[in-house]
Design a protein around this motif. Structure first.
Motif, PDB file in Angstrom:
ATOM      1  N   PRO A 140      63.399 -20.180  -7.116  1.00  0.00           N
ATOM      2  CA  PRO A 140      62.663 -21.177  -6.334  1.00  0.00           C
ATOM      3  C   PRO A 140      61.673 -20.499  -5.389  1.00  0.00           C
ATOM      4  O   PRO A 140      61.952 -19.415  -4.865  1.00  0.00           O
ATOM      5  CB  PRO A 140      63.764 -21.902  -5.553  1.00  0.00           C
ATOM      6  N   ARG A 141      60.543 -21.129  -5.191  1.00  0.00           N
ATOM      7  CA  ARG A 141      59.466 -20.563  -4.394  1.00  0.00           C
ATOM      8  C   ARG A 141      59.926 -20.247  -2.961  1.00  0.00           C
ATOM      9  O   ARG A 141      60.552 -21.075  -2.305  1.00  0.00           O
ATOM     10  CB  ARG A 141      58.335 -21.586  -4.367  1.00  0.00           C
ATOM     11  N   GLY A 142      59.614 -19.043  -2.522  1.00  0.00           N
ATOM     12  CA  GLY A 142      59.921 -18.671  -1.138  1.00  0.00           C
ATOM     13  C   GLY A 142      61.342 -18.192  -0.929  1.00  0.00           C
ATOM     14  O   GLY A 142      61.727 -17.889   0.199  1.00  0.00           O
ATOM     15  N   VAL A 143      62.128 -18.131  -2.011  1.00  0.00           N
ATOM     16  CA  VAL A 143      63.532 -17.723  -1.908  1.00  0.00           C
ATOM     17  C   VAL A 143      63.658 -16.257  -2.305  1.00  0.00           C
ATOM     18  O   VAL A 143      63.045 -15.818  -3.272  1.00  0.00           O
ATOM     19  CB  VAL A 143      64.398 -18.610  -2.838  1.00  0.00           C
ATOM     20  N   ARG A 144      64.449 -15.482  -1.528  1.00  0.00           N
ATOM     21  CA  ARG A 144      64.710 -14.083  -1.904  1.00  0.00           C
ATOM     22  C   ARG A 144      65.910 -14.061  -2.834  1.00  0.00           C
ATOM     23  O   ARG A 144      66.957 -14.614  -2.500  1.00  0.00           O
ATOM     24  CB  ARG A 144      65.027 -13.245  -0.662  1.00  0.00           C
ATOM     25  N   GLU A 195      65.316 -19.591   5.934  1.00  0.00           N
ATOM     26  CA  GLU A 195      65.137 -18.345   5.182  1.00  0.00           C
ATOM     27  C   GLU A 195      66.285 -18.321   4.193  1.00  0.00           C
ATOM     28  O   GLU A 195      67.443 -18.471   4.603  1.00  0.00           O
ATOM     29  CB  GLU A 195      65.294 -17.145   6.113  1.00  0.00           C
ATOM     30  N   VAL A 196      65.998 -18.145   2.907  1.00  0.00           N
ATOM     31  CA  VAL A 196      67.076 -18.297   1.918  1.00  0.00           C
ATOM     32  C   VAL A 196      67.264 -17.026   1.089  1.00  0.00           C
ATOM     33  O   VAL A 196      66.311 -16.490   0.522  1.00  0.00           O
ATOM     34  CB  VAL A 196      66.786 -19.485   0.971  1.00  0.00           C
ATOM     35  N   ASP A 197      68.522 -16.568   1.036  1.00  0.00           N
ATOM     36  CA  ASP A 197      68.916 -15.476   0.136  1.00  0.00           C
ATOM     37  C   ASP A 197      69.773 -16.072  -0.961  1.00  0.00           C
ATOM     38  O   ASP A 197      70.740 -16.779  -0.679  1.00  0.00           O
ATOM     39  CB  ASP A 197      69.732 -14.424   0.888  1.00  0.00           C
ATOM     40  N   LEU A 198      69.418 -15.765  -2.201  1.00  0.00           N
ATOM     41  CA  LEU A 198      70.145 -16.316  -3.343  1.00  0.00           C
ATOM     42  C   LEU A 198      70.722 -15.156  -4.148  1.00  0.00           C
ATOM     43  O   LEU A 198      69.982 -14.310  -4.644  1.00  0.00           O
ATOM     44  CB  LEU A 198      69.153 -17.123  -4.198  1.00  0.00           C
ATOM     45  N   VAL A 199      72.048 -15.126  -4.252  1.00  0.00           N
ATOM     46  CA  VAL A 199      72.700 -14.093  -5.064  1.00  0.00           C
ATOM     47  C   VAL A 199      73.078 -14.764  -6.380  1.00  0.00           C
ATOM     48  O   VAL A 199      73.919 -15.659  -6.412  1.00  0.00           O
ATOM     49  CB  VAL A 199      73.946 -13.535  -4.348  1.00  0.00           C
ATOM     50  N   ALA A 200      72.401 -14.340  -7.452  1.00  0.00           N
ATOM     51  CA  ALA A 200      72.535 -15.058  -8.715  1.00  0.00           C
ATOM     52  C   ALA A 200      73.259 -14.219  -9.757  1.00  0.00           C
ATOM     53  O   ALA A 200      72.906 -13.059  -9.988  1.00  0.00           O
ATOM     54  CB  ALA A 200      71.151 -15.447  -9.235  1.00  0.00           C
ATOM     55  N   GLY A 201      74.253 -14.831 -10.395  1.00  0.00           N
ATOM     56  CA  GLY A 201      74.863 -14.238 -11.576  1.00  0.00           C
ATOM     57  C   GLY A 201      73.889 -14.347 -12.737  1.00  0.00           C
ATOM     58  O   GLY A 201      72.751 -14.813 -12.560  1.00  0.00           O
ATOM     59  N   PRO A 202      74.285 -13.941 -13.946  1.00  0.00           N
ATOM     60  CA  PRO A 202      73.354 -13.970 -15.083  1.00  0.00           C
ATOM     61  C   PRO A 202      73.000 -15.398 -15.501  1.00  0.00           C
ATOM     62  O   PRO A 202      73.815 -16.092 -16.106  1.00  0.00           O
ATOM     63  CB  PRO A 202      74.127 -13.243 -16.195  1.00  0.00           C
TER      64      PRO A 202
END
Ligand code: C5P
Length: 409
Positions: free
Chosen positions: A250-254, A237-244
């Motif tokens: 990516p598919r299936g990623v929160r 289960e993937v959580d991605l905290v993205a800057g600008p």
């Protein structure tokens, strides 16, 4: 990228307007390194010609069980047997409502259905990508069939939602070729992170000075996004905290989008509570302006430059690594070190300073914005080099390495 190198797929087309997308899918599968044998139903031939699919796959297309050409190199007039014997999977895209009903009942009155029935069940998985009108999809008969196909071990991909060729809007669209490719690569990926939760920070931060200006850096986020995709494909289960950044999720990623280092810290800290792994791939700004001007700071014509005051940003990674969960060994933290020289020495020093078990070193100027990179993994015992490759490839190797480390713990 060669995500499907060495794989041989039978791509089956049943009848539906989504057949036009199967051409793009075929091309994507071949580009990803797979060999593709196309089989088409008679109905599919109403929508797209075998010539198109032959040109894209580079192989003769089979459409009839009575075809007496040699198939898969065997001259026995049995394409329904031979074609599946060399396959790593059969992918039916599009899978029409009618074709799924046939599969379900084990009917075998054309080459495609016959081949599916005659495949070695244990060795050749069947993947279907349904495509149909929303009413057909929602019909209890179709839903029953899909449930039973799943229970029989068939992998059902999708469906997508949106505008349909008939003019209606709803569920039932076939997934887009890129999405199908991703699902198929995922299907073949080992799942060493199944049941694990992985948190990733990626991209730069934006430290506002006023409403239009700010401090940032050249991080593209590509490495962090590639790690998120690889972790997802590895079953996490993937959580991605993205800057600008301007990258697709990516598919299936929160994904949670943030701007400043303080925003990123708040998001990361909240999600780290549930994570088993934290990979800090973000290039967080070291400083932020001490105050943010409410309006644009104007030149006043005096030639004076504004006196900017800076304060240091918190170290997100060091903070998470010092948390109780990480100290207990319940959260495995991985840092990145983008250096302009002496990668190994700097990465080792950073690892100790931040209190993390693993730091991934790379040369900043040789990675920012590029699609490839070279990494050096530094832990308490020493270092391992991952030679220059695509960020996708490196992400896969890094994720496999992390999975080994947390399994060995
Ligand atoms: O100290 P430096 O920025 O070189 O360290 C890089 C590593 O630390 C990366 O993993 C980065 O994501 C993380 N970091 C952080 N918060 C900061 C600075 C860096 O999480 N304020």
């Amino acid at each position: 990228m060669n995500d499907l190198a060495g794989k041989h797929l039978v791509l089956g087309l049943s009848g539906g307007i989504a057949c036009y997308k199967a051409a793009e899918l075929c091309r994507a599968l071949v580009k990803a390194g797979a060999t593709v044998q196309v089989v088409m139903s008679q109905a599919a031939e109403q929508f797209i010609t075998p010539v198109t699919m032959q040109a894209l796959s580079g192989r003769s297309v089979f459409t009839s069980q009575w075809d007496n050409r040699p198939s898969a190199g065997v001259d026995n007039q049995m394409p329904h047997i031979n074609l599946s014997r060399e396959a790593d999977a059969i992918v039916i895209a599009p899978a029409s409502a009618d074709f799924m009903a046939k599969l379900l009942h084990g009917r075998a009155d054309d080459l495609l259905s016959l081949m599916c029935l005659a495949r070695p069940l244990e060795r050749v998985p069947l993947i279907v990508a349904p495509a149909m009108n929303r009413e057909m999809w929602a019909h209890p008969a179709t839903q029953r069939n899909v449930a039973q196909l799943r229970a029989d071990g068939t992998h059902v991909l999708g469906v997508g939602q949106g505008e349909q060729a008939c003019g209606e809007t709803g569920d039932g669209r076939m997934l887009e070729p890129e999405e199908l490719l991703d699902e198929i690569v995922s299907f073949f990926s080992p799942k060493p992170l199944a049941g694990r939760r992985v948190l990733i920070s990626a991209g730069p931060t934006w430290e506002a000075l006023d409403p239009v200006r700010g401090l940032t850096n050249r991080s593209s986020g590509k490495m962090g996004f590639a790690i998120a995709q690889a972790a997802r494909r590895a079953g996490a289960e993937v959580d991605l905290v993205a800057g600008p950044v301007a990258l697709p999720t990516p598919r299936g990623v929160r994904r949670v989008d943030v701007s400043s280092a303080l925003d990123m810290q708040a998001a990361v800290q909240a999600m780290a509570e549930q994570a088993d792994v934290f990979v800090a791939a973000a290039a967080v700004a070291d400083w932020r302006p001490a105050s943010v001007a409410e309006h644009k700071i104007k030149k006043d014509g005096s030639g004076q430059v504004p006196a900017l005051q800076w304060v240091e940003n918190p170290d997100i990674l060091a903070g998470v690594a010092a948390s109780e969960r990480a100290s207990r060994g319940d959260l495995f933290c991985v840092g990145f070190a983008a250096e302009s020289q002496d990668v190994l020495a700097h990465a080792q020093a950073k690892r100790v300073r931040k209190g993390v078990p693993l730091v991934v070193g790379n040369l900043g100027p040789e990675t920012f914005g590029r699609d490839d990179n070279a990494l050096i993994l530094v832990d308490e015992h020493g270092s391992t080099e991952l030679p220059r490759a695509s960020k996708g490839d490196l992400a896969r190797q890094l994720v496999a390495d992390i999975a080994r480390r947390i399994t060995l713990k």
